[in-house]
Design a protein around this motif. Sequence first.
Motif, PDB file in Angstrom:
ATOM      1  N   ALA A 266       0.837  -1.211   0.000  1.00 30.51           N
ATOM      2  CA  ALA A 266       0.000   0.000   0.000  1.00 30.51           C
ATOM      3  C   ALA A 266       0.872   1.262   0.000  1.00 30.51           C
ATOM      4  CB  ALA A 266      -0.916  -0.012   1.220  1.00 30.51           C
ATOM      5  N   GLU A 267       1.982   1.213   0.712  1.00 29.25           N
ATOM      6  CA  GLU A 267       2.882   2.370   0.756  1.00 29.25           C
ATOM      7  C   GLU A 267       3.439   2.688  -0.642  1.00 29.25           C
ATOM      8  OE1 GLU A 267       6.333   1.837   3.191  1.00 29.25           O
ATOM      9  OE2 GLU A 267       6.532   3.993   3.547  1.00 29.25           O
ATOM     10  N   GLY A 268       3.702   1.632  -1.420  1.00 29.39           N
ATOM     11  CA  GLY A 268       4.160   1.841  -2.795  1.00 29.39           C
ATOM     12  C   GLY A 268       3.099   2.543  -3.626  1.00 29.39           C
ATOM     13  N   ALA A 269       1.841   2.147  -3.428  1.00 27.79           N
ATOM     14  CA  ALA A 269       0.743   2.801  -4.154  1.00 27.79           C
ATOM     15  C   ALA A 269       0.612   4.267  -3.745  1.00 27.79           C
ATOM     16  CB  ALA A 269      -0.569   2.057  -3.874  1.00 27.79           C
ATOM     17  N   VAL A 270       0.761   4.541  -2.453  1.00 27.62           N
ATOM     18  CA  VAL A 270       0.675   5.925  -1.979  1.00 27.62           C
ATOM     19  C   VAL A 270       1.761   6.779  -2.625  1.00 27.62           C
ATOM     20  CG1 VAL A 270       0.975   7.421   0.048  1.00 27.62           C
ATOM     21  CG2 VAL A 270      -0.437   5.356   0.213  1.00 27.62           C
ATOM     22  N   ASN A 271       2.985   6.265  -2.645  1.00 27.70           N
ATOM     23  CA  ASN A 271       4.094   7.030  -3.233  1.00 27.70           C
ATOM     24  C   ASN A 271       3.870   7.303  -4.717  1.00 27.70           C
ATOM     25  OD1 ASN A 271       5.479   7.154  -0.793  1.00 27.70           O
ATOM     26  ND2 ASN A 271       6.558   5.227  -1.172  1.00 27.70           N
ATOM     27  N   THR A 272       3.374   6.297  -5.437  1.00 23.43           N
ATOM     28  CA  THR A 272       3.105   6.475  -6.874  1.00 23.43           C
ATOM     29  C   THR A 272       2.016   7.528  -7.089  1.00 23.43           C
ATOM     30  OG1 THR A 272       3.715   4.189  -7.351  1.00 23.43           O
ATOM     31  CG2 THR A 272       2.331   5.306  -8.977  1.00 23.43           C
ATOM     32  N   LEU A 273       0.948   7.447  -6.307  1.00 23.26           N
ATOM     33  CA  LEU A 273      -0.147   8.405  -6.466  1.00 23.26           C
ATOM     34  C   LEU A 273       0.261   9.814  -6.060  1.00 23.26           C
ATOM     35  CD1 LEU A 273      -3.007   6.100  -5.174  1.00 23.26           C
ATOM     36  CD2 LEU A 273      -2.854   7.092  -7.471  1.00 23.26           C
ATOM     37  N   ARG A 274       1.112   9.933  -5.046  1.00 22.93           N
ATOM     38  CA  ARG A 274       1.608  11.255  -4.649  1.00 22.93           C
ATOM     39  C   ARG A 274       2.410  11.894  -5.777  1.00 22.93           C
ATOM     40  NH1 ARG A 274       0.138  14.624  -0.304  1.00 22.93           N
ATOM     41  NH2 ARG A 274      -1.257  13.303   0.884  1.00 22.93           N
ATOM     42  N   GLU A 275       3.194  11.072  -6.484  1.00 24.31           N
ATOM     43  CA  GLU A 275       3.964  11.584  -7.629  1.00 24.31           C
ATOM     44  C   GLU A 275       3.046  12.094  -8.733  1.00 24.31           C
ATOM     45  OE1 GLU A 275       6.458   8.373  -8.759  1.00 24.31           O
ATOM     46  OE2 GLU A 275       7.763   8.536  -6.994  1.00 24.31           O
ATOM     47  N   GLN A 276       1.831  11.536  -8.777  1.00 23.03           N
ATOM     48  CA  GLN A 276       0.835  11.961  -9.781  1.00 23.03           C
ATOM     49  C   GLN A 276      -0.048  13.099  -9.269  1.00 23.03           C
ATOM     50  OE1 GLN A 276      -1.323   8.405 -10.800  1.00 23.03           O
ATOM     51  NE2 GLN A 276       0.505   7.308 -11.496  1.00 23.03           N
ATOM     52  N   GLY A 277       0.264  13.594  -8.075  1.00 24.42           N
ATOM     53  CA  GLY A 277      -0.482  14.729  -7.540  1.00 24.42           C
ATOM     54  C   GLY A 277      -1.725  14.355  -6.744  1.00 24.42           C
TER      55      GLY A 277
END
Length: 356
Positions: A266-277
């Motif tokens: 889940a942390e990986g998904a959060v980081n990816t989505l944060r990079e997308q704004g």
Amino acid sequence: MEDKNNNKILISGNEAIAQGAIDAGCRFYAGYPITPQNELTAYMSEHMKQAGGVFIQAESEISAISMVYGASGCGFRAMTSSSSPGVSLKQEGISYIAAAQLPAVIVNMMRGGPGLGNIAPAQSDYFQATKGGGHGDFHCLVLAPSNVQEAYDLMSDAFDLADKYRNPVIILGDGMLGQVMEPLEAKSEKRKAKKFKKPWALTGCKGRPANVVKSFYMADGALEKFNLILQKKYRSMRQKEQRCAVSFISDAKLIIVAYGSMARIAEGAVNTLREQGKKVGLIRPVTLWPFPEKIFKQLTLKNKRLKFLAVEMSYGQMVEDVRLSVSGKASVEFLGRAGGGIPTEEEIIKKIKKIC
């Protein structure tokens, strides 16, 4: 494998738990082999004698938890470990230990289920661990590490909490955490196991009144009176022992809730989505009982439009505690797979983009 320059060793989650227990002062271990936690039992068999402790491969899971009952009653820091079907067999003993108010640590490296299931990672024993498991109104403290270092570190906390409250503590992991190998900084030379006085222990009563450790109350009203004592203890745990790790929650519009190995994905998904704004955050419960409900109440008071997504390797168990914690003041979505199925980072991102 040891790196002498930075004092780190490469070790599996199962082995880290075993070493963490030894460094925490565990001096009695009884267990019975079952995959995917066999490395833990094997590590104990190799290292407990050197630590001045006792290792017993019992003839069954029931026997192992009964031996832990006896060793704990004598004042030793005692522990057992198993995996889902094995922990099911231990439930009667865990109930007896809780009722006798004895400290003990029980490790469950969950496998896929129900029944004999398979040895793939799963989180389907959440209800079993957090809702009592065995018979009677009782609770175990439940800790959920998400990596090898935390698996080691939480063992010290587990034994301290067990002694502090005279109550069983469960370490709830899964096959992924047990098998993965990561660098570990062990602190055995710096850390000294806490000493708890145990005047209740069965150490021989010469010169003092005999201690009685039991869970059997037959006089009218005696058991109800005893259960009220237990409930007072559980309320204290619930108030004082809630723990969680959080990231990116201050401005989040949606917060993922996941524990253990699942939280790492889940942390990986959060980081990816944060990079997308995308304003997405993460709450990782470290204590599953008591569930860290305070953080949910605080967040929903501040943000009326906040959404949550519970992600689990089960078909929906922890999500019920998330829904209870938000008390209807936020929407709670769910994503889960079980039987060895693991929600991927891509599946989490796809689900969030549907919600937001």
